[in-house]
Design a protein around this motif. Structure first.
Motif, PDB file in Angstrom:
ATOM      1  N   HIS A  50      12.216  40.738  74.064  1.00  0.00           N
ATOM      2  CA  HIS A  50      11.322  39.643  74.438  1.00  0.00           C
ATOM      3  C   HIS A  50      10.237  40.193  75.359  1.00  0.00           C
ATOM      4  N   GLU A  51       8.997  40.059  74.931  1.00  0.00           N
ATOM      5  CA  GLU A  51       7.885  40.596  75.710  1.00  0.00           C
ATOM      6  C   GLU A  51       7.524  39.642  76.848  1.00  0.00           C
ATOM      7  N   LEU A  52       7.477  40.156  78.061  1.00  0.00           N
ATOM      8  CA  LEU A  52       7.118  39.366  79.236  1.00  0.00           C
ATOM      9  C   LEU A  52       5.624  39.444  79.479  1.00  0.00           C
ATOM     10  N   THR A  53       5.033  38.326  79.885  1.00  0.00           N
ATOM     11  CA  THR A  53       3.599  38.299  80.170  1.00  0.00           C
ATOM     12  C   THR A  53       3.290  37.697  81.536  1.00  0.00           C
ATOM     13  N   ASP A  54       4.254  37.007  82.134  1.00  0.00           N
ATOM     14  CA  ASP A  54       4.011  36.348  83.423  1.00  0.00           C
ATOM     15  C   ASP A  54       4.586  37.171  84.570  1.00  0.00           C
ATOM     16  N   TYR A  55       3.782  37.344  85.599  1.00  0.00           N
ATOM     17  CA  TYR A  55       4.240  38.049  86.796  1.00  0.00           C
ATOM     18  C   TYR A  55       3.266  37.741  87.928  1.00  0.00           C
ATOM     19  N   GLY A  56       3.738  37.923  89.137  1.00  0.00           N
ATOM     20  CA  GLY A  56       2.876  37.799  90.299  1.00  0.00           C
ATOM     21  C   GLY A  56       2.639  39.175  90.893  1.00  0.00           C
ATOM     22  N   TRP A  57       1.583  39.315  91.686  1.00  0.00           N
ATOM     23  CA  TRP A  57       1.356  40.614  92.312  1.00  0.00           C
ATOM     24  C   TRP A  57       0.693  40.446  93.668  1.00  0.00           C
ATOM     25  N   ASP A  58       0.907  41.438  94.493  1.00  0.00           N
ATOM     26  CA  ASP A  58       0.363  41.454  95.849  1.00  0.00           C
ATOM     27  C   ASP A  58       0.140  42.918  96.212  1.00  0.00           C
TER      28      ASP A  58
ATOM     29  N   SER B  20      -0.182  45.927  99.732  1.00  0.00           N
ATOM     30  CA  SER B  20      -0.235  46.319 101.137  1.00  0.00           C
ATOM     31  C   SER B  20      -1.161  47.523 101.213  1.00  0.00           C
ATOM     32  N   ALA B  21      -1.220  48.160 102.343  1.00  0.00           N
ATOM     33  CA  ALA B  21      -2.103  49.316 102.484  1.00  0.00           C
ATOM     34  C   ALA B  21      -1.682  50.456 101.558  1.00  0.00           C
ATOM     35  N   LYS B  22      -0.368  50.583 101.289  1.00  0.00           N
ATOM     36  CA  LYS B  22       0.126  51.716 100.517  1.00  0.00           C
ATOM     37  C   LYS B  22       0.610  51.358  99.112  1.00  0.00           C
ATOM     38  N   PHE B  23       0.970  50.081  98.892  1.00  0.00           N
ATOM     39  CA  PHE B  23       1.580  49.720  97.618  1.00  0.00           C
ATOM     40  C   PHE B  23       0.897  48.521  96.961  1.00  0.00           C
ATOM     41  N   VAL B  24       0.908  48.539  95.631  1.00  0.00           N
ATOM     42  CA  VAL B  24       0.647  47.349  94.824  1.00  0.00           C
ATOM     43  C   VAL B  24       2.005  46.881  94.323  1.00  0.00           C
ATOM     44  N   LYS B  25       2.310  45.593  94.523  1.00  0.00           N
ATOM     45  CA  LYS B  25       3.656  45.089  94.234  1.00  0.00           C
ATOM     46  C   LYS B  25       3.615  44.023  93.135  1.00  0.00           C
ATOM     47  N   LEU B  26       4.445  44.205  92.120  1.00  0.00           N
ATOM     48  CA  LEU B  26       4.581  43.236  91.039  1.00  0.00           C
ATOM     49  C   LEU B  26       5.924  42.531  91.165  1.00  0.00           C
ATOM     50  N   PHE B  27       5.917  41.218  90.869  1.00  0.00           N
ATOM     51  CA  PHE B  27       7.139  40.419  90.956  1.00  0.00           C
ATOM     52  C   PHE B  27       7.358  39.716  89.620  1.00  0.00           C
ATOM     53  N   ILE B  28       8.452  40.073  88.949  1.00  0.00           N
ATOM     54  CA  ILE B  28       8.756  39.520  87.624  1.00  0.00           C
ATOM     55  C   ILE B  28      10.010  38.663  87.732  1.00  0.00           C
ATOM     56  N   THR B  29       9.882  37.392  87.445  1.00  0.00           N
ATOM     57  CA  THR B  29      11.021  36.472  87.526  1.00  0.00           C
ATOM     58  C   THR B  29      11.876  36.573  86.274  1.00  0.00           C
ATOM     59  N   LEU B  30      13.179  36.855  86.468  1.00  0.00           N
ATOM     60  CA  LEU B  30      14.139  36.916  85.365  1.00  0.00           C
ATOM     61  C   LEU B  30      15.465  36.352  85.876  1.00  0.00           C
ATOM     62  N   ASN B  31      15.789  35.159  85.448  1.00  0.00           N
ATOM     63  CA  ASN B  31      17.001  34.511  85.927  1.00  0.00           C
ATOM     64  C   ASN B  31      18.246  35.348  85.620  1.00  0.00           C
ATOM     65  N   GLY B  32      19.023  35.616  86.665  1.00  0.00           N
ATOM     66  CA  GLY B  32      20.274  36.330  86.492  1.00  0.00           C
ATOM     67  C   GLY B  32      20.155  37.839  86.421  1.00  0.00           C
ATOM     68  N   VAL B  33      18.965  38.386  86.654  1.00  0.00           N
ATOM     69  CA  VAL B  33      18.785  39.836  86.496  1.00  0.00           C
ATOM     70  C   VAL B  33      19.623  40.628  87.489  1.00  0.00           C
ATOM     71  N   GLN B  34      20.013  40.001  88.598  1.00  0.00           N
ATOM     72  CA  GLN B  34      20.842  40.710  89.589  1.00  0.00           C
ATOM     73  C   GLN B  34      22.205  41.075  89.018  1.00  0.00           C
TER      74      GLN B  34
ATOM     75  N   ILE C  77       8.492  45.536  91.558  1.00  0.00           N
ATOM     76  CA  ILE C  77       8.024  46.888  91.265  1.00  0.00           C
ATOM     77  C   ILE C  77       6.983  47.287  92.303  1.00  0.00           C
ATOM     78  N   TYR C  78       7.166  48.447  92.908  1.00  0.00           N
ATOM     79  CA  TYR C  78       6.288  48.926  93.972  1.00  0.00           C
ATOM     80  C   TYR C  78       5.514  50.144  93.461  1.00  0.00           C
ATOM     81  N   LEU C  79       4.219  49.977  93.311  1.00  0.00           N
ATOM     82  CA  LEU C  79       3.356  51.046  92.818  1.00  0.00           C
ATOM     83  C   LEU C  79       2.656  51.715  94.007  1.00  0.00           C
ATOM     84  N   GLN C  80       2.955  52.966  94.233  1.00  0.00           N
ATOM     85  CA  GLN C  80       2.353  53.704  95.352  1.00  0.00           C
ATOM     86  C   GLN C  80       0.890  54.021  95.031  1.00  0.00           C
ATOM     87  N   LYS C  81      -0.015  53.590  95.887  1.00  0.00           N
ATOM     88  CA  LYS C  81      -1.436  53.879  95.694  1.00  0.00           C
ATOM     89  C   LYS C  81      -1.702  55.368  95.938  1.00  0.00           C
TER      90      LYS C  81
END
Length: 230
Positions: free
Chosen positions: A66-74, A76-90, A145-149
């Motif tokens: 299943h291809e995901l298309t929805d995510y949030g992102w933010d 900081s000075a060092k990282f670009v952060k993506l947040f993907i909601t997936l119920n029960g992924v823990q 997901i934390y992407l190091q700049k």
């Protein structure tokens, strides 16, 4: 479409892009190239998963990706952060939640989450990332997901494609600089397209009322005065 055909299309689009001069032509070619590249990544991921399942003889072959298309992102000075909601992924094991990085892209693959596989691909990141220092965390109902700049830069948008689209919108607004009324209408359109549901309701209501008043001859100026209430 086959993988070989998609790769051929990407090469041809890249050649056309080098020759293109007009901004509109470049936008069309860039968007088409990015879409073809996204399809290539997805096909390669599906082929990789299928090969792994066949090699292990696992019943996973019955699962679909299943291809995901929805995510949030933010950021900081060092990282670009993506947040993907997936119920029960823990509940997934560490091995079943993997992210593949390149300097300008990422690919998330979640295996066997409630009997399903999930994938997210983001190509053409706005700036380069440090592959070795990027990482992911599994949280409650979420993958972070934390992407190091590589460079200490502020990212206005996440991808180069989004930046080109933003520049195109801004360019369309600036073209009407000599016509204040047209410029205002375009600004309101942009506010409507980018706004939340409440903003859209307010703009739509104001526009409708201004048009009704104009038809009755009670208002002049193209129905724009009522936007003062916003």
């Amino acid at each position: 479409m086959s993988l070989e055909q998609l790769k051929s299309d990407v090469a041809e689009l890249a050649a056309f892009l080098q020759q293109a001069k007009g901004a509109r032509v470049k936008d069309v070619l860039t968007t088409a190239k990015a879409e073809a590249e996204r399809e290539i990544v997805n096909l390669e991921l599906k082929a990789k998963i299928a090969a792994e399942r066949q090699a292990t003889g696992s019943s996973e072959a019955k699962r679909y990706l299943h291809e995901l298309t929805d995510y949030g992102w933010d950021q900081s000075a060092k990282f670009v952060k993506l947040f993907i909601t997936l119920n029960g992924v823990q509940g997934c094991t560490e091995e079943n939640v993997t992210v593949t990085y390149t300097p300008n892209s990422l690919q998330l693959h979640v295996r066997d989450l409630q009997g399903k596989d999930f994938g997210l691909t983001v190509n053409n990141l706005l700036h380069s990332i440090d592959v070795e220092k990027s990482y992911r965390k599994i949280k409650t109902d979420m993958v972070a997901i934390y992407l190091q700049k590589v460079e200490d830069k502020h990212w206005d948008v996440l991808t180069a494609i989004q930046k080109r689209l933003k520049q195109k919108k801004d360019s369309e607004l600036s073209k009407d600089g000599d016509n204040p009324e047209s410029a205002l209408v375009n600004i309101m359109k942009k506010m409507y397209n980018d706004g939340d549901s409440k903003t859209k309701q307010m703009i739509a209501k104001a526009w409708t009322e201004s048009q009704d008043k104009a038809k009755l001859g009670k208002e002049t100026g193209g129905g724009l005065d009522s936007f003062d209430d916003l």
